[in-house]
Design a protein around this motif. Structure first.
Motif, mmCIF file in Angstrom:
data_model
loop_
_atom_site.group_PDB
_atom_site.id
_atom_site.type_symbol
_atom_site.label_atom_id
_atom_site.label_comp_id
_atom_site.label_asym_id
_atom_site.label_seq_id
_atom_site.Cartn_x
_atom_site.Cartn_y
_atom_site.Cartn_z
ATOM 1 N N LEU A 35 -21.323 -20.321 -42.512
ATOM 2 C CA LEU A 35 -20.279 -19.843 -41.608
ATOM 3 C C LEU A 35 -20.096 -18.335 -41.746
ATOM 4 N N LYS A 36 -20.159 -17.839 -42.970
ATOM 5 C CA LYS A 36 -20.041 -16.395 -43.213
ATOM 6 C C LYS A 36 -21.152 -15.635 -42.477
ATOM 7 N N LYS A 37 -22.379 -16.131 -42.588
ATOM 8 C CA LYS A 37 -23.507 -15.461 -41.920
ATOM 9 C C LYS A 37 -23.375 -15.522 -40.398
ATOM 10 N N LEU A 38 -22.958 -16.659 -39.885
ATOM 11 C CA LEU A 38 -22.800 -16.793 -38.436
ATOM 12 C C LEU A 38 -21.699 -15.871 -37.911
ATOM 13 N N ILE A 39 -20.575 -15.836 -38.613
ATOM 14 C CA ILE A 39 -19.464 -14.979 -38.187
ATOM 15 C C ILE A 39 -19.875 -13.518 -38.284
ATOM 16 N N ASN A 40 -20.528 -13.155 -39.377
ATOM 17 C CA ASN A 40 -20.958 -11.774 -39.561
ATOM 18 C C ASN A 40 -21.927 -11.351 -38.453
ATOM 19 N N GLY A 41 -22.852 -12.216 -38.089
ATOM 20 C CA GLY A 41 -23.778 -11.912 -36.999
ATOM 21 C C GLY A 41 -23.063 -11.754 -35.673
ATOM 22 N N ASP A 42 -22.085 -12.615 -35.440
ATOM 23 C CA ASP A 42 -21.312 -12.545 -34.208
ATOM 24 C C ASP A 42 -20.498 -11.253 -34.149
ATOM 25 N N VAL A 43 -19.906 -10.882 -35.288
ATOM 26 C CA VAL A 43 -19.094 -9.659 -35.355
ATOM 27 C C VAL A 43 -19.970 -8.432 -35.120
ATOM 28 N N ALA A 45 -22.768 -8.300 -33.423
ATOM 29 C CA ALA A 45 -23.139 -8.284 -32.003
ATOM 30 C C ALA A 45 -21.968 -7.800 -31.161
ATOM 31 N N GLN A 46 -20.769 -8.171 -31.552
ATOM 32 C CA GLN A 46 -19.575 -7.777 -30.805
ATOM 33 C C GLN A 46 -19.310 -6.275 -30.925
ATOM 34 N N ALA A 47 -19.777 -5.666 -32.008
ATOM 35 C CA ALA A 47 -19.560 -4.224 -32.228
ATOM 36 C C ALA A 47 -20.160 -3.395 -31.102
ATOM 37 N N LYS A 48 -21.145 -3.931 -30.405
ATOM 38 C CA LYS A 48 -21.760 -3.212 -29.281
ATOM 39 C C LYS A 48 -20.863 -3.223 -28.055
ATOM 40 N N ARG A 49 -19.896 -4.144 -28.023
ATOM 41 C CA ARG A 49 -19.011 -4.267 -26.863
ATOM 42 C C ARG A 49 -17.579 -3.840 -27.153
ATOM 43 N N ASN A 50 -17.079 -4.160 -28.363
ATOM 44 C CA ASN A 50 -15.680 -3.873 -28.673
ATOM 45 C C ASN A 50 -15.572 -3.463 -30.140
ATOM 46 N N VAL A 51 -15.583 -2.174 -30.380
ATOM 47 C CA VAL A 51 -15.593 -1.615 -31.728
ATOM 48 C C VAL A 51 -14.337 -2.007 -32.504
ATOM 49 N N THR A 52 -13.179 -1.884 -31.890
ATOM 50 C CA THR A 52 -11.909 -2.153 -32.563
ATOM 51 C C THR A 52 -11.816 -3.610 -33.004
ATOM 52 N N GLN A 53 -12.135 -4.512 -32.105
ATOM 53 C CA GLN A 53 -12.070 -5.934 -32.421
ATOM 54 C C GLN A 53 -13.085 -6.290 -33.504
ATOM 55 N N SER A 54 -14.271 -5.738 -33.407
ATOM 56 C CA SER A 54 -15.313 -5.985 -34.393
ATOM 57 C C SER A 54 -14.872 -5.537 -35.782
ATOM 58 N N LYS A 55 -14.250 -4.362 -35.847
ATOM 59 C CA LYS A 55 -13.761 -3.834 -37.121
ATOM 60 C C LYS A 55 -12.698 -4.764 -37.709
ATOM 61 N N LEU A 56 -11.795 -5.225 -36.879
ATOM 62 C CA LEU A 56 -10.721 -6.121 -37.327
ATOM 63 C C LEU A 56 -11.291 -7.422 -37.895
ATOM 64 N N PHE A 57 -12.203 -8.042 -37.159
ATOM 65 C CA PHE A 57 -12.779 -9.304 -37.618
ATOM 66 C C PHE A 57 -13.633 -9.102 -38.871
ATOM 67 N N ILE A 83 -12.860 -20.789 -40.758
ATOM 68 C CA ILE A 83 -12.759 -21.576 -39.521
ATOM 69 C C ILE A 83 -11.704 -20.969 -38.603
ATOM 70 N N ARG A 84 -10.552 -20.554 -39.166
ATOM 71 C CA ARG A 84 -9.520 -19.882 -38.355
ATOM 72 C C ARG A 84 -10.067 -18.585 -37.761
ATOM 73 N N LEU A 85 -10.824 -17.840 -38.557
ATOM 74 C CA LEU A 85 -11.420 -16.586 -38.072
ATOM 75 C C LEU A 85 -12.384 -16.867 -36.922
ATOM 76 N N ALA A 86 -13.207 -17.889 -37.071
ATOM 77 C CA ALA A 86 -14.149 -18.253 -36.010
ATOM 78 C C ALA A 86 -13.410 -18.616 -34.725
ATOM 79 N N LYS A 87 -12.312 -19.342 -34.858
ATOM 80 C CA LYS A 87 -11.528 -19.708 -33.675
ATOM 81 C C LYS A 87 -10.870 -18.484 -33.044
ATOM 82 N N ASP A 88 -10.400 -17.559 -33.881
ATOM 83 C CA ASP A 88 -9.806 -16.322 -33.361
ATOM 84 C C ASP A 88 -10.837 -15.493 -32.601
ATOM 85 N N ILE A 89 -12.060 -15.470 -33.095
ATOM 86 C CA ILE A 89 -13.138 -14.749 -32.403
ATOM 87 C C ILE A 89 -13.378 -15.373 -31.041
#
Length: 194
Positions: A35-43, A45-57, A83-89
């Motif tokens: 789960l850590k690896k999946l969330i980290n990869g998602d975060v 990837a998100q950094a290319k679209r939303n820097v602030t949100q990516s930093k927060l997650f 799991i809560r973090l994944a749902k928030d993402i």
């Protein structure tokens, strides 16, 4: 082929079914790492679209893992936190539909609203208007090499400051907001200049 009226299943990595499966796993340590690896990869990837949100997650992920490694929380607790973090993402991704903003506008909104006092003083509607105008202004002034040309960067910075003043963004918070907006513009500009 889908039958008419049937909803397609959510097959994303962070779907409720997947997260429930992770929660019920017998091998909690492996589930945490996966789960850590999946969330980290998602975060990332998100950094290319939303820097602030990516930093927060990213900060939330690092904090949870750090507490786990320090034995401040149990394996079950860190798993629930991930799991809560994944749902928030997942919720953050769907936010555009609710607010009526495009992904780009949400990214600039987040850059402006990162400071809680600015969000309280300005209010949601004003920040949405500024975010919408920022996308228009920055898109029209971005060139392929704008990040490397001082004059082009200064031009965009000037436009951003003018918009913030126009809508009464708190003056003491403007410098940080301009930096956040420029960071966000850099992340999105490769796509825009193409």
């Amino acid at each position: 082929m889908k039958a008419a009226g049937l909803k397609s299943p959510d097959i994303s990595i962070l779907s409720d079914d997947f997260l429930a499966e992770v929660r019920e796993s017998d091998k909690k340590n492996l589930a945490i790492e996966a789960l850590k690896k999946l969330i980290n990869g998602d975060v990332r990837a998100q950094a290319k679209r939303n820097v602030t949100q990516s930093k927060l997650f990213s900060e939330r992920l690092e904090a949870a893992i750090a507490r786990y490694h320090l034995n401040a929380i149990t394996t079950a607790e860190v798993l629930e936190e991930l799991i809560r973090l994944a749902k928030d993402i997942r919720v953050a991704r769907a936010r555009g539909e609710e607010t009526g903003l495009s992904d780009e506008e949400i990214a600039f909104y987040d850059a402006l609203a990162e400071n809680d006092s600015a969000r309280q003083v300005m209010g949601e509607p004003a920040l949405r208007v500024i975010a919408h105008e920022l996308v228009t202004v920055i898109k029209s002034n971005v060139s392929v090499d704008w990040m490397h040309r001082d004059s082009a960067r200064a031009n965009i910075r000037r436009h951003v400051k003018r918009l913030l003043r126009k809508y009464g963004y708190p003056p003491d918070l403007q410098d940080a907001a301009v930096q956040n907006v420029l960071q966000q513009a850099e992340a999105l500009s490769a796509e825009w200049a193409a």
